[in-house]
Design a protein around this motif. Structure first.
Motif, PDB file in Angstrom:
ATOM      1  N   ASN A  47     -57.284 -21.628  34.560  1.00 25.95           N
ATOM      2  CA  ASN A  47     -56.928 -20.214  34.603  1.00 25.95           C
ATOM      3  C   ASN A  47     -56.121 -19.913  35.863  1.00 25.95           C
ATOM      4  OD1 ASN A  47     -58.748 -19.818  36.802  1.00 25.95           O
ATOM      5  ND2 ASN A  47     -60.452 -19.503  35.381  1.00 25.95           N
ATOM      6  N   ASN A  48     -55.697 -18.663  36.001  1.00 20.18           N
ATOM      7  CA  ASN A  48     -54.816 -18.309  37.113  1.00 20.18           C
ATOM      8  C   ASN A  48     -55.465 -18.539  38.476  1.00 20.18           C
ATOM      9  OD1 ASN A  48     -53.029 -17.566  35.165  1.00 20.18           O
ATOM     10  ND2 ASN A  48     -53.116 -15.366  35.555  1.00 20.18           N
ATOM     11  N   HIS A  49     -56.756 -18.246  38.595  1.00 21.94           N
ATOM     12  CA  HIS A  49     -57.448 -18.449  39.873  1.00 21.94           C
ATOM     13  C   HIS A  49     -57.511 -19.939  40.218  1.00 21.94           C
ATOM     14  CE1 HIS A  49     -58.901 -14.344  40.677  1.00 21.94           C
ATOM     15  NE2 HIS A  49     -58.907 -14.214  39.362  1.00 21.94           N
ATOM     16  N   GLU A  50     -57.761 -20.779  39.233  1.00 19.62           N
ATOM     17  CA  GLU A  50     -57.832 -22.224  39.462  1.00 19.62           C
ATOM     18  C   GLU A  50     -56.464 -22.786  39.827  1.00 19.62           C
ATOM     19  OE1 GLU A  50     -61.521 -23.419  36.483  1.00 19.62           O
ATOM     20  OE2 GLU A  50     -59.508 -23.151  35.652  1.00 19.62           O
ATOM     21  N   ALA A  69     -54.062 -21.083  41.288  1.00 19.98           N
ATOM     22  CA  ALA A  69     -53.769 -20.600  42.639  1.00 19.98           C
ATOM     23  C   ALA A  69     -54.442 -21.478  43.689  1.00 19.98           C
ATOM     24  CB  ALA A  69     -54.236 -19.148  42.776  1.00 19.98           C
ATOM     25  N   LYS A  70     -55.701 -21.850  43.459  1.00 24.90           N
ATOM     26  CA  LYS A  70     -56.429 -22.682  44.416  1.00 24.90           C
ATOM     27  C   LYS A  70     -55.819 -24.067  44.512  1.00 24.90           C
ATOM     28  CE  LYS A  70     -61.041 -24.390  45.608  1.00 24.90           C
ATOM     29  NZ  LYS A  70     -62.482 -24.378  45.271  1.00 24.90           N
ATOM     30  N   GLN A 124     -57.313 -23.433  50.457  1.00 24.28           N
ATOM     31  CA  GLN A 124     -56.304 -22.391  50.495  1.00 24.28           C
ATOM     32  C   GLN A 124     -56.247 -21.718  51.854  1.00 24.28           C
ATOM     33  OE1 GLN A 124     -59.029 -22.379  48.581  1.00 24.28           O
ATOM     34  NE2 GLN A 124     -59.832 -20.315  48.182  1.00 24.28           N
ATOM     35  N   SER A 128     -51.318 -17.447  46.060  1.00 23.35           N
ATOM     36  CA  SER A 128     -52.117 -16.285  45.697  1.00 23.35           C
ATOM     37  C   SER A 128     -52.119 -16.145  44.182  1.00 23.35           C
ATOM     38  CB  SER A 128     -51.541 -15.016  46.333  1.00 23.35           C
ATOM     39  OG  SER A 128     -50.314 -14.670  45.730  1.00 23.35           O
ATOM     40  N   VAL A 129     -53.134 -15.469  43.649  1.00 19.13           N
ATOM     41  CA  VAL A 129     -53.206 -15.250  42.203  1.00 19.13           C
ATOM     42  C   VAL A 129     -52.010 -14.420  41.744  1.00 19.13           C
ATOM     43  CG1 VAL A 129     -54.551 -14.201  40.341  1.00 19.13           C
ATOM     44  CG2 VAL A 129     -55.718 -15.447  42.158  1.00 19.13           C
TER      45      VAL A 129
END
Length: 220
Positions: free
Chosen positions: A176-179, A181-182, A88, A187-188
């Motif tokens: 999940n949202n963080h995964e 985003a990556k 990222q 961005s989350v």
């Protein structure tokens, strides 16, 4: 003469780079900064040919500093200094206008040659970072080749954009949202905005229910 600004929150790194650079007959250090705000301020005042920016600095990091510099002093070349190789960061830096990355453990000779190459318009990307970026792009072009059958989205003339489809595929994989985003270099907060729009389109704010509905819309 190549006029260079160094921005790094570690004095040891700043001093080391300054020593290496000032040993070159065709280079000079015109300024040093301890954080992103100082880097932007000095870049605007001094108009250096090139800025070496640490990616992780207090206040304003190297990514945000790059965006600011390329917007307000577009002729200045930006090289991002990093010990990080997360995908990222790579994407964010490139989108922001950086001319490449330099890993801090490069030899002095390689750092100097990279500066000269960047000034000549070459894009700088160390092999370790290039390999990570290549692997991630391969994943995106492979795993995300699955398509959502829009012919089956009958209810309310539902239509998903290509980006929404990518996010949906990752949602039903259980990420999940963080995964997400990556994986998608976002961005989350941006991911949350997309998911909110997806929820509105399918008529639910419950993630579990949304995933069940979305699974029915996907063809293998």
């Amino acid at each position: 003469m190549i006029r260079i600004l160094i921005a790094d929150d570690q004095a040891l790194i700043r001093d080391g780079l300054q020593t290496i650079i000032e040993m070159q007959e065709d280079m000079e250090v015109v300024g040093v900064a301890e954080n992103g705000y100082q880097a932007c301020d000095l870049t605007e005042k001094l108009k250096p040919d090139l800025v070496l920016l640490d990616i992780k600095m207090p206040g304003m990091d190297g990514i945000e500093s790059t965006k600011w510099i390329k917007k307000h002093v577009p002729d200045t070349v930006v090289l991002i200094l990093t010990t990080f190789s997360e995908e990222q960061y790579i994407i964010d830096g490139l989108i922001g206008g950086a001319s490449g990355y330099l890993v801090k453990d490069l030899s002095a000779e390689k750092i100097i040659s990279s500066i000269r190459d960047a000034i000549q318009g070459q894009f700088m990307l160390p092999a370790t970072i290039a390999a990570k970026l290549s692997a991630r792009l391969a994943y995106l072009s492979g795993t995300l080749q699955s398509v959502i059958n829009t012919d089956r989205l009958k209810s309310g003339e539902i239509h998903f954009t290509e980006r929404e489809k990518e996010i949906i595929l990752l949602m039903v994989e259980g990420k999940n949202n963080h995964e997400i985003a990556k994986t998608l270099f976002m961005s989350v907060g941006t991911v949350k905005n997309y998911i909110s729009i997806i929820y509105q389109k399918i008529g639910t704010n419950d993630r579990a229910k949304a995933i069940l509905l979305l699974k029915k819309m996907i063809t293998d």
